[in-house]
Design a protein around this motif. Structure first.
Motif, mmCIF file in Angstrom:
data_model
loop_
_atom_site.group_PDB
_atom_site.id
_atom_site.type_symbol
_atom_site.label_atom_id
_atom_site.label_comp_id
_atom_site.label_asym_id
_atom_site.label_seq_id
_atom_site.Cartn_x
_atom_site.Cartn_y
_atom_site.Cartn_z
ATOM 1 N N LEU A 199 -15.123 -1.698 -2.914
ATOM 2 C CA LEU A 199 -15.303 -1.959 -1.477
ATOM 3 C C LEU A 199 -15.436 -3.451 -1.203
ATOM 4 O O LEU A 199 -14.926 -3.957 -0.194
ATOM 5 C CB LEU A 199 -16.539 -1.218 -0.952
ATOM 6 N N HIS A 200 -16.116 -4.155 -2.104
ATOM 7 C CA HIS A 200 -16.265 -5.594 -1.922
ATOM 8 C C HIS A 200 -14.908 -6.292 -1.954
ATOM 9 O O HIS A 200 -14.620 -7.158 -1.126
ATOM 10 C CB HIS A 200 -17.172 -6.164 -3.017
ATOM 11 N N LEU A 201 -14.066 -5.901 -2.913
ATOM 12 C CA LEU A 201 -12.742 -6.516 -3.000
ATOM 13 C C LEU A 201 -11.888 -6.147 -1.794
ATOM 14 O O LEU A 201 -11.167 -7.001 -1.251
ATOM 15 C CB LEU A 201 -12.042 -6.077 -4.289
ATOM 16 N N LEU A 202 -11.950 -4.897 -1.342
ATOM 17 C CA LEU A 202 -11.193 -4.473 -0.164
ATOM 18 C C LEU A 202 -11.634 -5.254 1.068
ATOM 19 O O LEU A 202 -10.815 -5.635 1.915
ATOM 20 C CB LEU A 202 -11.385 -2.971 0.071
ATOM 21 N N TRP A 203 -12.917 -5.501 1.171
ATOM 22 C CA TRP A 203 -13.462 -6.293 2.290
ATOM 23 C C TRP A 203 -12.930 -7.726 2.244
ATOM 24 O O TRP A 203 -12.531 -8.287 3.270
ATOM 25 C CB TRP A 203 -14.984 -6.285 2.218
ATOM 26 N N LEU A 204 -12.888 -8.303 1.038
ATOM 27 C CA LEU A 204 -12.342 -9.653 0.897
ATOM 28 C C LEU A 204 -10.871 -9.686 1.294
ATOM 29 O O LEU A 204 -10.411 -10.631 1.937
ATOM 30 C CB LEU A 204 -12.511 -10.138 -0.544
ATOM 31 N N PHE A 205 -10.123 -8.661 0.905
ATOM 32 C CA PHE A 205 -8.717 -8.574 1.296
ATOM 33 C C PHE A 205 -8.567 -8.515 2.808
ATOM 34 O O PHE A 205 -7.729 -9.195 3.395
ATOM 35 C CB PHE A 205 -8.069 -7.333 0.673
ATOM 36 N N GLU A 206 -9.373 -7.678 3.436
ATOM 37 C CA GLU A 206 -9.286 -7.504 4.887
ATOM 38 C C GLU A 206 -9.553 -8.805 5.645
ATOM 39 O O GLU A 206 -9.031 -9.015 6.731
ATOM 40 C CB GLU A 206 -10.272 -6.426 5.357
ATOM 41 N N ARG A 207 -10.348 -9.672 5.065
ATOM 42 C CA ARG A 207 -10.687 -10.948 5.709
ATOM 43 C C ARG A 207 -9.610 -12.008 5.486
ATOM 44 O O ARG A 207 -9.667 -13.076 6.092
ATOM 45 C CB ARG A 207 -12.023 -11.468 5.161
ATOM 46 N N SER A 208 -8.645 -11.728 4.603
ATOM 47 C CA SER A 208 -7.621 -12.714 4.258
ATOM 48 C C SER A 208 -6.378 -12.549 5.130
ATOM 49 O O SER A 208 -5.885 -11.436 5.306
ATOM 50 C CB SER A 208 -7.229 -12.560 2.783
ATOM 51 N N ASN A 209 -5.881 -13.657 5.643
ATOM 52 C CA ASN A 209 -4.693 -13.614 6.497
ATOM 53 C C ASN A 209 -3.453 -13.137 5.746
ATOM 54 O O ASN A 209 -2.637 -12.385 6.285
ATOM 55 C CB ASN A 209 -4.434 -14.998 7.105
ATOM 56 N N TRP A 210 -3.307 -13.552 4.484
ATOM 57 C CA TRP A 210 -2.119 -13.188 3.713
ATOM 58 C C TRP A 210 -2.001 -11.681 3.528
ATOM 59 O O TRP A 210 -0.905 -11.130 3.424
ATOM 60 C CB TRP A 210 -2.114 -13.885 2.357
ATOM 61 N N TYR A 211 -3.158 -11.011 3.480
ATOM 62 C CA TYR A 211 -3.174 -9.567 3.245
ATOM 63 C C TYR A 211 -2.547 -8.799 4.413
ATOM 64 O O TYR A 211 -2.054 -7.686 4.234
ATOM 65 C CB TYR A 211 -4.610 -9.110 3.008
ATOM 66 N N HIS A 212 -2.561 -9.393 5.593
ATOM 67 C CA HIS A 212 -2.020 -8.738 6.789
ATOM 68 C C HIS A 212 -0.600 -9.212 7.112
ATOM 69 O O HIS A 212 -0.113 -9.008 8.223
ATOM 70 C CB HIS A 212 -2.947 -8.998 7.988
ATOM 71 N N SER A 213 0.051 -9.819 6.124
ATOM 72 C CA SER A 213 1.411 -10.305 6.335
ATOM 73 C C SER A 213 2.386 -9.142 6.481
ATOM 74 O O SER A 213 2.183 -8.065 5.904
ATOM 75 C CB SER A 213 1.840 -11.192 5.164
ATOM 76 N N PRO A 214 3.441 -9.301 7.242
ATOM 77 C CA PRO A 214 4.442 -8.234 7.443
ATOM 78 C C PRO A 214 5.061 -7.739 6.144
ATOM 79 O O PRO A 214 5.401 -6.559 6.023
ATOM 80 C CB PRO A 214 5.499 -8.909 8.321
ATOM 81 N N LEU A 215 5.197 -8.632 5.145
ATOM 82 C CA LEU A 215 5.816 -8.245 3.879
ATOM 83 C C LEU A 215 5.036 -7.127 3.193
ATOM 84 O O LEU A 215 5.631 -6.175 2.667
ATOM 85 C CB LEU A 215 5.919 -9.454 2.946
ATOM 86 N N LEU A 216 3.710 -7.227 3.180
ATOM 87 C CA LEU A 216 2.886 -6.230 2.499
ATOM 88 C C LEU A 216 2.885 -4.883 3.215
ATOM 89 O O LEU A 216 2.466 -3.873 2.634
ATOM 90 C CB LEU A 216 1.457 -6.744 2.334
ATOM 91 N N LYS A 217 3.344 -4.870 4.459
ATOM 92 C CA LYS A 217 3.429 -3.604 5.191
ATOM 93 C C LYS A 217 4.751 -2.881 4.916
ATOM 94 O O LYS A 217 4.955 -1.759 5.372
ATOM 95 C CB LYS A 217 3.281 -3.862 6.683
ATOM 96 N N LYS A 218 5.623 -3.555 4.181
ATOM 97 C CA LYS A 218 6.909 -2.960 3.851
ATOM 98 C C LYS A 218 6.821 -2.175 2.548
ATOM 99 O O LYS A 218 5.779 -2.135 1.888
ATOM 100 C CB LYS A 218 7.979 -4.053 3.749
ATOM 101 N N ASN A 219 7.936 -1.545 2.170
ATOM 102 C CA ASN A 219 8.016 -0.846 0.907
ATOM 103 C C ASN A 219 9.353 -1.127 0.246
ATOM 104 O O ASN A 219 10.170 -1.867 0.794
ATOM 105 C CB ASN A 219 7.796 0.661 1.100
ATOM 106 N N ILE A 220 9.565 -0.544 -0.918
ATOM 107 C CA ILE A 220 10.811 -0.803 -1.662
ATOM 108 C C ILE A 220 12.039 -0.411 -0.853
ATOM 109 O O ILE A 220 13.051 -1.125 -0.858
ATOM 110 C CB ILE A 220 10.785 -0.029 -3.005
ATOM 111 N N MET A 221 11.954 0.704 -0.146
ATOM 112 C CA MET A 221 13.109 1.195 0.595
ATOM 113 C C MET A 221 13.485 0.272 1.752
ATOM 114 O O MET A 221 14.659 -0.002 1.987
ATOM 115 C CB MET A 221 12.839 2.606 1.112
ATOM 116 N N THR A 222 12.469 -0.221 2.488
ATOM 117 C CA THR A 222 12.763 -1.108 3.614
ATOM 118 C C THR A 222 13.327 -2.439 3.129
ATOM 119 O O THR A 222 14.214 -3.018 3.760
ATOM 120 C CB THR A 222 11.504 -1.357 4.465
#
Length: 231
Positions: A199-222
């Motif tokens: 949970l601590h690591l997930l919280w750190l991710f959520e606070r990071s701008n890079w984590y919310h980048s459009p690329l990470l919302k994609k998948n192999i197929m897209t």
């Protein structure tokens, strides 16, 4: 899958989203702590060690593999076809919690039950089942499966599924005592590390701008379709 929609910098606010999972974990910790105060770890282990039967042996030998790291790795590979960020968090939380588990093992240096009872009393062992003789505290399988369970709860963002994921993780953890691989205190520690370090690591991710980048919302197929469109 609908991800938890959290952009709050407050850690306590973040973990409230996992109220069901954490409540069940607290109940498990309280029950385990009470029994640990009344009985010794050796007595608790031996009580379970006398409960074996062939059917349960087969079931628990199968279930315990859900705490193996290849299971989390395999799920993370499948998630590449859903969202890259799901694969990222599954692998990252596994490695993060696993690292601290190994560090604690080296510090505590507590032997496995098979070593602890070697010159004290014989324990029941399943035929052809290999007992580990490495360090015992905390349980790596328990850490791994609780990390997986809370991360899947994060990904799916369903309070109903939190209870299911916790139950599966708990059964896997208990299998470690049944299979004579760990003491109960190893499970209590492993479940806490797996849950709250993840949970601590997930919280750190959520606070990071890079984590919310459009690329990470994609998948192999897209990505694949996008490359074909460009070509």
């Amino acid at each position: 899958m609908n991800q938890v929609d959290i952009h709050n910098n407050n850690y306590l606010h973040f973990i409230k989203q996992f109220f069901v999972f954490i409540l069940l974990l607290i109940c498990f910790q309280l029950i385990g702590s009470i029994f640990s105060l009344i009985y010794s770890q050796a007595a608790l282990f031996l009580a379970v060690n006398r409960l074996h039967n062939d059917t349960a042996d087969e079931i628990f030998m199968l279930i315990t593999h859900l705490g193996d790291w290849p299971v989390t790795f395999g799920i993370s590979i499948l998630c590449l076809f859903i969202r890259f960020k799901y694969s990222l968090v599954l692998l990252a939380t596994m490695l993060y919690t696993g690292f601290f588990t190994q560090v604690i093992k080296l510090i505590v240096q507590h032997p496995r039950p098979s070593i602890y009872f070697e010159n004290i009393t014989p324990i029941y062992t399943i035929k052809n089942y290999v007992l580990q003789n490495s360090l015992s505290f905390p349980s790596g399988h328990t850490t791994c499966v609780f990390s997986l369970a809370i991360t899947l709860s994060y990904i799916m963002a369903s309070k109903n599924k939190q209870a299911l994921f916790f139950l599966i993780a708990l059964i896997v953890a208990l299998s470690r005592v049944y299979l004579s691989q760990h003491f109960f205190k190893d499970l209590l520690a492993g479940s806490l590390i797996g849950t709250f370090f993840a949970l601590h690591l997930l919280w750190l991710f959520e606070r990071s701008n890079w984590y919310h980048s459009p690329l990470l919302k994609k998948n192999i197929m897209t990505i694949r379709h996008g490359n074909k469109s460009v070509s």
